[in-house]
Design an enzyme around this catalytic site. Structure first.
Site, PDB file in Angstrom:
ATOM      1  N   LYS A 184     -10.569   0.028  10.157  1.00  0.00           N
ATOM      2  CA  LYS A 184     -10.779  -1.200   9.386  1.00  0.00           C
ATOM      3  C   LYS A 184     -11.105  -2.387  10.295  1.00  0.00           C
ATOM      4  CE  LYS A 184      -7.350   0.063   5.862  1.00  0.00           C
ATOM      5  NZ  LYS A 184      -8.053   0.672   4.722  1.00  0.00           N
ATOM      6  N   CYS A 204      -4.746   2.497  -3.599  1.00  0.00           N
ATOM      7  CA  CYS A 204      -3.493   2.998  -3.034  1.00  0.00           C
ATOM      8  C   CYS A 204      -2.366   1.993  -3.194  1.00  0.00           C
ATOM      9  CB  CYS A 204      -3.670   3.371  -1.565  1.00  0.00           C
ATOM     10  SG  CYS A 204      -4.824   4.716  -1.334  1.00  0.00           S
ATOM     11  N   HIS A 218       0.865  -1.181   0.000  1.00  0.00           N
ATOM     12  CA  HIS A 218       0.000   0.000   0.000  1.00  0.00           C
ATOM     13  C   HIS A 218       0.906   1.237   0.000  1.00  0.00           C
ATOM     14  CE1 HIS A 218      -2.782   2.965   1.852  1.00  0.00           C
ATOM     15  NE2 HIS A 218      -3.766   2.199   1.445  1.00  0.00           N
ATOM     16  N   GLN A 222      -4.515  -4.900   7.151  1.00  0.00           N
ATOM     17  CA  GLN A 222      -5.547  -5.813   6.661  1.00  0.00           C
ATOM     18  C   GLN A 222      -5.519  -7.141   7.404  1.00  0.00           C
ATOM     19  OE1 GLN A 222      -7.889  -5.076   4.522  1.00  0.00           O
ATOM     20  NE2 GLN A 222      -7.128  -3.138   3.713  1.00  0.00           N
TER      21      GLN A 222
HETATM   22  C1  LIG Z   1      -2.477  -2.618   3.576  1.00  0.00           C
HETATM   23  C2  LIG Z   1      -2.839  -1.243   4.032  1.00  0.00           C
HETATM   24  N1  LIG Z   1      -1.907  -0.477   4.622  1.00  0.00           N
HETATM   25  C3  LIG Z   1      -2.178   0.761   5.062  1.00  0.00           C
HETATM   26  C4  LIG Z   1      -3.429   1.313   4.903  1.00  0.00           C
HETATM   27  C5  LIG Z   1      -3.627   2.712   5.375  1.00  0.00           C
HETATM   28  O1  LIG Z   1      -4.562   2.798   6.419  1.00  0.00           O
HETATM   29  P1  LIG Z   1      -5.001   4.266   6.870  1.00  0.00           P
HETATM   30  O2  LIG Z   1      -5.559   4.931   5.641  1.00  0.00           O
HETATM   31  O3  LIG Z   1      -6.035   4.041   7.882  1.00  0.00           O
HETATM   32  O4  LIG Z   1      -3.795   4.954   7.359  1.00  0.00           O
HETATM   33  C6  LIG Z   1      -4.423   0.561   4.268  1.00  0.00           C
HETATM   34  C7  LIG Z   1      -5.787   1.080   4.050  1.00  0.00           C
HETATM   35  O5  LIG Z   1      -6.051   2.089   3.442  1.00  0.00           O
HETATM   36  C8  LIG Z   1      -4.118  -0.742   3.823  1.00  0.00           C
HETATM   37  O6  LIG Z   1      -5.047  -1.479   3.211  1.00  0.00           O
END
Ligand SMILES: Cc1ncc(COP(=O)(O)O)c(C=O)c1O
Ligand SMILES: Cc1ncc(COP(=O)(O)O)c(C=O)c1O
Lengths: 156, 412, 412, 156
Positions: free
Chosen positions: C225, C367, C123, C202
């Site tokens: 999440k 992302c 991500h 995740q």
């Molecule tokens: C694998 C992973 N890492 C990081 C994130 C980032 O999470 P957040 O947007 O809550 O910082 C997400 C979700 O958007 C994700 O799916």
């Protein structure tokens, strides 16, 4: 509530499946600009070839995206090809105005009473304003065109 | 038209709580304010009705969530007189906003020997980020001193800001209540080519705020002190300044393009909002500013000035020389933050004694240790007021202070 | 004992919403989950009953607020098998947690030419912070490639991590659903003296998690999440690692001493928690992990595996070659995240069509643009499931996909 | 609910108003340590002068803080002065155990049934455990003592 038939008109799907002016042009002489929709990942590349009289001799588009961004790019290329820069800017203004009707109040269906901008195929995209998140898809190629024209105008 | 405080009080569910059968007297709003039901309901409604991640979704929930977030951004921009909504950058609190500024603007504009001017009355949030840049870059800090009455001593301002790159001053002291002449300092800063940042954490909740009138280039403030939820703060900056600043946190939403080789940044405000935003908290802060607007910030300020005047009068009448109120003597020149010293009772003990009567005040250094050093004290006992406080709260405070005499065997 | 999904569904107020008289089918939990009433009630109760700033107050409200916060920290530590509660550092989301690690650990441990190993399925939150250090420090990034079936290709692992200072890998892909062999990679990283960080965003919501068993040194994850509120995330790290790391944000609460000349840092976890924490959100996340524990994470995982199996079977049976499901073929080796491609319908259009039937999925790059580039697509249509989804939701998804044929004139 | 009389015992206020062993010692020979309570701002400085037999010949404390932290520092200094390092550590252990009763269950009033640690004046601080936020105040000087003793033990 807006139905999907307002969005996915036959002519839009036709431009999506059979995009006009798809491809690349050699740079130089052509000018190239890239546009991104950072949210959904759509990417548009626009090449314009402008002659000494300021006429868009040729245009090509590339990239990837949804039916709305791709068909809009195809229609855009068809609409401005052979036009002068001024004419292209005027068409762009008209298109973007059509796409922002939403903001000045969609419910009253002003869309249909606005002076016709003789947009031809382009008016098929009018329904997009009923789906505000998709407006960005429709205008992406036009903003990228503006970038390319801006580039062309800059003394090199 | 003055406010109906009893009615306002009724809007805040926590204020009707009783402990040991006695009502709660909440006088710690400078630390964190209570929340009206309108704010709690807005967040609850968001979660029960429209909760989804923002910006990216084509489905209706996601559209509703995005609209709620951007609607709140617009409301907050309006509340502080920001020319553009995209100048409102959401952070988790004022502290992150100051760090964002220090790391992003600071690291790209400052180098060894560059001068940043602070004041002796700053909160740690406007000190430690600069100490970190002293360590990282070798910048120099200068300090605008304070007078005995707790006001900025601007006699030497010109010399202090000479050659400075940044001047960063709190709009209102969280210890002394002092309202600082931000406009005057901003003009002086700009005259020497410096950027002007202000810490609005104690100002924005309590006074009508217009960033353009304040004349600053950037301002930080925090949601939980202005009837909003925890977990949300704001950095406001001019478009010009923010556009020139490099990103702070990297990740989703702040990018335009990412490849294995690098990335480019998204437009404002997204460039500075990496990852999933505090959506519900933003919605809650939007509801908070709408609640404040419904009261009228002029009225809020008016009420606080008159309540502060009442408190200063009452405490002075009842305790005379035994009690010191730090900071400016004139209620119109300060906020409703009263740092008190009473006989030889330590602030921490005072707060403990007051708690016995459900009077909630804060004792400590209030995250302003350099100010404590200048004042020559280790801590103060701070009572701070907001729009839901009334004269009865002040009387309860005075009664509770009096009761300390018995416990500490100080009675006549 | 398997879970009663109908009863669980009833715990989530939003899931009973109807739009245009039709029920909502929420299949975007990888983006953000819905919240059970227990979480919303815990936050609401906090605000209505105990709201006050934490750590500093001597009065009862402040004590209650601090206890609520630290109780939640302990619950979250237990939930991930952390040996010590002070190893749980609260951030605003997973993205901030990754940036905290990159800026604090990275800037103090990495210099020009040092190698950080990532994977092609990360991500942006686990990519952009490292790109920023490429720019700032001149570090080098290496990428563990993926196979055609969307798994990490570890054939070359030894060569890739040779000489690396850090290996940072997502425990589960948010696009492909792939569960990565974190323990194996962590052991390999440690064998070459590298530190191992994992992105648990995740993973933690969906599988029983024990950081000691995973063998990692640090892990980031995000509250929204995992049934928790927005505005809260976690960086977990070993005490040893966290104690050696310099502070990230400067301000209140993270200091031991501050003078005009400098500052010293507070103990863990406060060293990394500058400013007023997201108190209500922490309380909410505490309630979320307690809710998940009450279901049992083994049961949660079991339900998701069987639902994923059902979904893969159903979609394959109904659409055959017209539909592609990206990622691992075996439900036991993946999470309930299904990235789909159907005929020549663009994901964005698919999501729009599904929205017409209240089926909420996400279309886009999720992302993970470098992964999109490797997969050779611009976007995917992603349906993702959680403990409140059932087979009927999957059937609704399939029906809605079928309806796209009509709209795009693709029908037989 | 605990009443304030459990906290503010006469003897505590006496130590607060008339602190024993207040002051500084010359370093060296004395060892100095500083302790902070980052939350409330209390600061304690402890000086210990240790002879060749490992006996705390002299002790002085400085700093500022509330009645609990100041009286605890005063009592601490009186309790360990003239004691060997081992004895001082044992007294510290005993005091900290008394202060952590809270964690092992205050309600059962175990406090009163615990073996008497012959704490003398120190037992006046027992009531502090009923005010958990104040425990930090009471133990600050003791932790600072530990630091100073640790310093002294380190080969210079
Ligand atoms: C694998 C992973 N890492 C990081 C994130 C980032 O999470 P957040 O947007 O809550 O910082 C997400 C979700 O958007 C994700 O799916
Ligand atoms: C003047 C001032 N600045 C900054 C802050 C920091 O706010 P926060 O803790 O919400 O980041 C505060 C309050 O604690 C404050 O009073």
């Amino acid at each position: 509530m807006a139905g999907l038939e307002d969005l996915y008109k036959e002519i839009i799907l036709d431009h999506y499946r059979n995009p006009r002016n798809k491809g690349e042009l050699e740079t130089p002489p052509a000018h190239k600009a890239e546009g991104f929709n950072p949210l959904c990942g759509d990417e548009i590349v626009v090449y314009v070839d402008i002659d000494d009289d300021g006429v868009i001799q040729d245009i090509a588009t590339g990239g990837q995206g949804c039916s709305i961004s791709q068909s809009s790019a195809s229609m855009m290329s068809a609409a401005v090809k052979g036009k002068s820069i001024e004419e292209a800017l005027a068409i762009t203004d008209g298109f973007k105005a059509m796409m922002s009707i939403h903001e000045s109040g969609l419910e009253s269906e002003k869309a249909d009473t606005k002076p016709d901008l003789s947009m031809g195929d382009l008016s098929a995209l009018k329904g997009v304003v009923k789906f505000p998140v998709r407006i960005k898809c429709a205008v992406l190629s036009w903003n990228t065109l503006l970038q390319a024209l801006g580039d062309a105008a800059r003394p090199s | 038209m003055s406010l109906d405080i009893a009615q306002i009080k009724a809007d805040f569910p926590l204020l009707s709580r009783e402990i040991n059968g006695k009502p709660l007297i909440y006088l710690d709003s400078a630390s964190s304010s209570q929340k009206p039901a309108a704010v709690l309901d807005a967040m609850d409604h968001y979660y029960r009705h429209s909760n989804a991640n923002v910006n990216r979704g084509a489905y209706q929930l996601a559209v509703e969530a995005t609209d709620a977030l951007e609607g709140a951004r617009a409301a907050i921009a309006r509340f502080i007189g920001a020319p553009n909504a995209h100048e409102v950058i959401f952070t988790k609190n004022a502290t992150e906003a100051m760090n964002l500024f220090a790391q992003s603007w600071g690291r790209s504009n400052l180098s060894e020997g560059d001068v940043v001017v602070l004041t002796e009355m700053e909160h740690h949030a406007n000190i430690v980020p600069w100490h970190m840049l002293v360590q990282a870059l070798g910048i120099e800090l200068r300090w605008i001193p304070i007078t005995d009455s707790g006001e900025l001593d601007l006699t030497d301002l010109d010399r202090l800001i000479d050659g400075a790159k940044l001047v960063s001053v709190t709009a209102m002291s969280n210890v002394l209540g002092t309202l600082n002449p931000i406009r005057r300092i901003a003009d002086a800063a700009h005259a020497v080519g410096a950027v002007m940042l202000t810490d609005g954490s104690q100002y924005v909740p309590h006074l009508p705020t217009d960033v353009t009138e304040l004349g600053v280039d950037a301002m930080a403030f925090t949601g939980h002190k202005m009837l909003g939820p925890t977990g949300i703060g704001v950095l406001w900056g001019t478009t010009e300044l923010l556009e020139a600043m490099p990103p702070f946190l990297g990740g989703g939403d702040m990018i335009m393009q990412v490849t294995k080789d690098g990335f480019t940044t998204n437009d404002l405000p997204h460039k500075f909002e990496a990852g999933t935003p505090a959506i519900a908290e933003i919605v809650g802060l939007g509801a908070a500013v709408e609640y404040l607007e419904s009261l009228g910030m002029e009225q809020v300020r008016e009420h606080e000035v008159s309540l502060t005047a009442y408190a200063m009068r009452t405490l002075t009448e009842r305790f005379g020389e035994d009690l010191t109120i730090h900071g400016p003597a004139e209620p119109a020149g300060r906020g409703g933050v009263l740092s008190l010293a009473y006989k030889d009772i330590h602030p921490h003990d005072m707060s403990q004694v007051l708690d016995q009567r459900n009077v909630c005040i804060r004792a400590g250094h209030h995250c302003a240790k350099p100010l404590m050093q200048v004042m020559g004290v280790g801590a103060t006992a701070r009572a701070s007021m907001y729009v839901y406080n009334d004269e009865q709260d002040v009387d309860s405070l005075a009664d509770a202070i009096e009761s300390a005499d018995d416990i500490f065997g100080l009675g006549g």
